[in-house]
Design an enzyme around this catalytic site. Sequence first.
Site, PDB file in Angstrom:
ATOM      1  N   ARG A  44      32.582  52.757  48.396  1.00 29.41           N
ATOM      2  CA  ARG A  44      32.735  51.298  48.341  1.00 29.41           C
ATOM      3  C   ARG A  44      33.749  50.807  49.368  1.00 29.41           C
ATOM      4  NH1 ARG A  44      36.859  50.524  43.745  1.00 29.41           N
ATOM      5  NH2 ARG A  44      37.327  52.694  43.358  1.00 29.41           N
TER       6      ARG A  44
ATOM      7  N   SER B  72      37.531  45.369  42.983  1.00 29.98           N
ATOM      8  CA  SER B  72      36.897  46.663  42.721  1.00 29.98           C
ATOM      9  C   SER B  72      35.812  46.983  43.733  1.00 29.98           C
ATOM     10  CB  SER B  72      36.236  46.653  41.335  1.00 29.98           C
ATOM     11  OG  SER B  72      37.193  46.836  40.339  1.00 29.98           O
TER      12      SER B  72
ATOM     13  N   GLU C 176      26.181  37.305  36.912  1.00 32.15           N
ATOM     14  CA  GLU C 176      25.416  38.151  37.836  1.00 32.15           C
ATOM     15  C   GLU C 176      24.013  37.614  38.092  1.00 32.15           C
ATOM     16  OE1 GLU C 176      26.952  39.210  35.054  1.00 32.15           O
ATOM     17  OE2 GLU C 176      28.690  40.220  35.921  1.00 32.15           O
TER      18      GLU C 176
ATOM     19  N   PHE D 265      25.684  45.901  36.094  1.00 35.52           N
ATOM     20  CA  PHE D 265      25.436  44.458  35.992  1.00 35.52           C
ATOM     21  C   PHE D 265      24.420  43.984  37.029  1.00 35.52           C
ATOM     22  CE2 PHE D 265      30.086  44.913  34.817  1.00 35.52           C
ATOM     23  CZ  PHE D 265      29.814  45.053  33.464  1.00 35.52           C
TER      24      PHE D 265
ATOM     25  N   HIS E 145      30.281  51.485  41.535  1.00 33.50           N
ATOM     26  CA  HIS E 145      30.529  52.098  40.228  1.00 33.50           C
ATOM     27  C   HIS E 145      29.250  52.568  39.531  1.00 33.50           C
ATOM     28  CE1 HIS E 145      34.385  50.393  41.049  1.00 33.50           C
ATOM     29  NE2 HIS E 145      34.895  50.680  39.875  1.00 33.50           N
TER      30      HIS E 145
ATOM     31  N   ASP F 255      35.972  54.227  31.785  1.00 30.74           N
ATOM     32  CA  ASP F 255      35.386  53.018  31.183  1.00 30.74           C
ATOM     33  C   ASP F 255      34.271  53.347  30.189  1.00 30.74           C
ATOM     34  OD1 ASP F 255      37.027  51.143  32.241  1.00 30.74           O
ATOM     35  OD2 ASP F 255      35.663  50.493  33.830  1.00 30.74           O
TER      36      ASP F 255
ATOM     37  N   ARG G 178      32.438  54.880  42.446  1.00 30.68           N
ATOM     38  CA  ARG G 178      33.830  54.497  42.257  1.00 30.68           C
ATOM     39  C   ARG G 178      34.754  55.561  42.843  1.00 30.68           C
ATOM     40  NH1 ARG G 178      38.361  55.182  39.310  1.00 30.68           N
ATOM     41  NH2 ARG G 178      37.521  56.937  38.163  1.00 30.68           N
TER      42      ARG G 178
END
Lengths: 307, 273
Positions: free
Chosen positions: A10, A37, A58, A83, A109, A117, A167
Site C-alpha cells: 500500500r 491506512s 463506500e 469494504f 488490507h 483486527d 497491510r
Amino acid sequence: MNLDKKITTRQSYAEALKELGEKNKNIVVLDADLSRSTKTDIFAKAFPERFFNMGISEQDMIGTSAGFATCGKIPFANTYAIFAAGRAYDQIRNSVCYPNLNVKICAAHAGVTVGADGATHQMLEDIAMMRVLPNMKVFSPSDDVQTKFIIKEISKINGPCYVRLARISTPVIYDEDEKFEIGKAKQIGKGEDATIIATGVCVAEALKAKAILEKKGIFVRVLDIHTIKPIDRDAIVRCAQETKKIITIEDHSILGGLGSAVCEVLAEEYPTKVTRLGINDSFGKSGSAEELMKLFKIDAQAIVSLF
Amino acid sequence: MKVTKIEALEKIANDIRINIIKTVYNAGSGHPGGSLSCADILTVLYFNQMNINPQDPRAEGRDRFVLSKGHCSPALYSTLARRGYFKEEDLKGFRKIDSNLQGHPDMNKVPGVDMSTGSLGQGLSVANGMAISSKMNSMGYRVYCLLGDGEIQEGQVWEAAMTSSKYKLDNLCVIVDNNNLQIDGDIQSVKGLNKIEEKFESFGFNVISVDGNNIEQLIDGFDRAKMTKGMPTAIIAKTIKGKGVSFMENNVIWHGTAPKEDEYKLAISELEK
C-alpha cells in the site's frame, strides 16, 4: 534477490499514485475515511483539489467514481478490501462493470494478514467476487516494484480494475528495472519437481520455501501471478507440463480464488492434480500476521511440508 | 430547440405517455405506473430545460440526466425518441432480444442515456461525480437525477445526499418522483418516508415542492434550482402514479404490469382524446 528489505504494497501504491497524479491531471483519488491506512493521504497532500474524502460511505464512493469516469476523469477509489469488494459489490457490478467505466478500485488490507483486527476485517473472498465480473481486471501484486508497475499500467487501461494490496510489509522481490507485463505471470526459477503458483503476500513465502527445498535437493519454480484476470493460461499449462506437481498458495479462500482459477485452466487444457493452499472455507481470526499465516497454512513451512 | 409554450409541452408529454403505453404493451412487460408519473418531469427537462443536442449525444459540455429509478426506462426511451435521439420505431424493440432498448437503460447501447441504471439507490452518487467533474473542469453543465420515492429507502441515497451537500453542488438538481406507491403498496405502509422535504433540507439541500404533473410548476421549480447558489436543489415532485390513464392512476397493480389488449386500447383512447 534480497528478501530482507521490506515494504508494504500500500505504501508502494501510494507513491506510484502520487507520481501518476503529477503526470496525469485527470487522475482523481477517493477514499472512505481511511486515507492514513490506505496511504492516499500522500496524494491528498500533493493534490488536495483532486482528493475526495467520501466519509464512511463506500457504496457512495464507488458510485461517485463511476460518475467521474463518465466525464473523463480516472478515479482511484480506496478503502479496505472488505469494504470495497464486499460492501460495495453491487455498485461495482452495476455502476462500474456493467457500463464498463474507467474506475480503479485499490483495496488495502486484504487477507488474514490484516492480523489483530480479526475476521470482520479480513477479506478472503475478493478475488472470487471480482474475477467473476465481466469487464473487470484483477491484480494482486507481490512486492513494491511490481505494485508500482501495475499502478502505472492500469492508469493506461480504459476500464474497471481491482488491485489487491496488503497491510503487512513484504520483502522486495524484484530489482527496480525488472520487466513485467500485464497478464503475464512471472516465473522465478526453473526447477522441475514442482511449481508453486502464488500471489500477493504468499509469493515471498513461496520463495522462502523454494530456498529451503533446494537444500533438501528438491527443485521447484515459483509462478508469481500478479494478474489474476486475465490469467496467464499459457504459463500455467506450460508449468504443469514441465513440472511434477502443482501447488497454489494465496491469502484468500481456496474457494474461487487463485487456486480455483488455476484449476479452471488446467481442467480445460491439461488436467493435472492441484494442491491448493489457502483459507479452507472458514473465517479468519485475531492474531499476528505471522501466526495467522502459520495457522491457516499459507506460509513457507506449509509448502515445505507437502514434500 | 427550447419549447416554451405550456400547451406545446403538455402535448409532448401526452405523446410520450402514448409511447410509454405502446412500448410496454409491445414488450408484454415493463413499468407503466412510474413511467407515466414522471412523463411531465422528463418533458420539461428534455424540451425546456436541458442544454442538449440529440445530434451530438456525447458532447462534453452537455447537461446530464441520470434516471436513478431505471425501471422507468419506458419514460426515458419515449422521451429520447420524441426528442430525436433515435427513431420512435425502435421503441417496438423494448425488452426484446435483438434490441438495444434493455429493460433498464444501458448507456453504451442507447444514444442519450448518460448512465446505466437499474439497481436502485445508485444514481445520485453517479450524478455527484458528474457534477463535481463539471465544476473541476469549469464546464458549467448541470446534472439532473430522478429518484423514485420508494427508492429513497435505499441507504446509499443518503450517503450521496451528504456528498452533494459537502461539495456544494449547486449544478445538481435531484427530482423525487413522489407518487406515494411502491411495488408492495403504499409507501407509508411498506416503510414510511415521513417528511421527505425535511429530510432533504436537513441534508443540506434547497428544497422545492411542486405538482410534478404540472408543466408550469415544474418549469418554475427548475428555474429556481438554476438560480440557487452554494447548495444542491431537491425538487419534490408530487405526482400521480399511472397519471393520464384513469384505471392506472393511483393503482399499484400498474407498477410493473403490461396492459392486455383491451386495457391497451382503452388507455390509448383516453390519451388520444
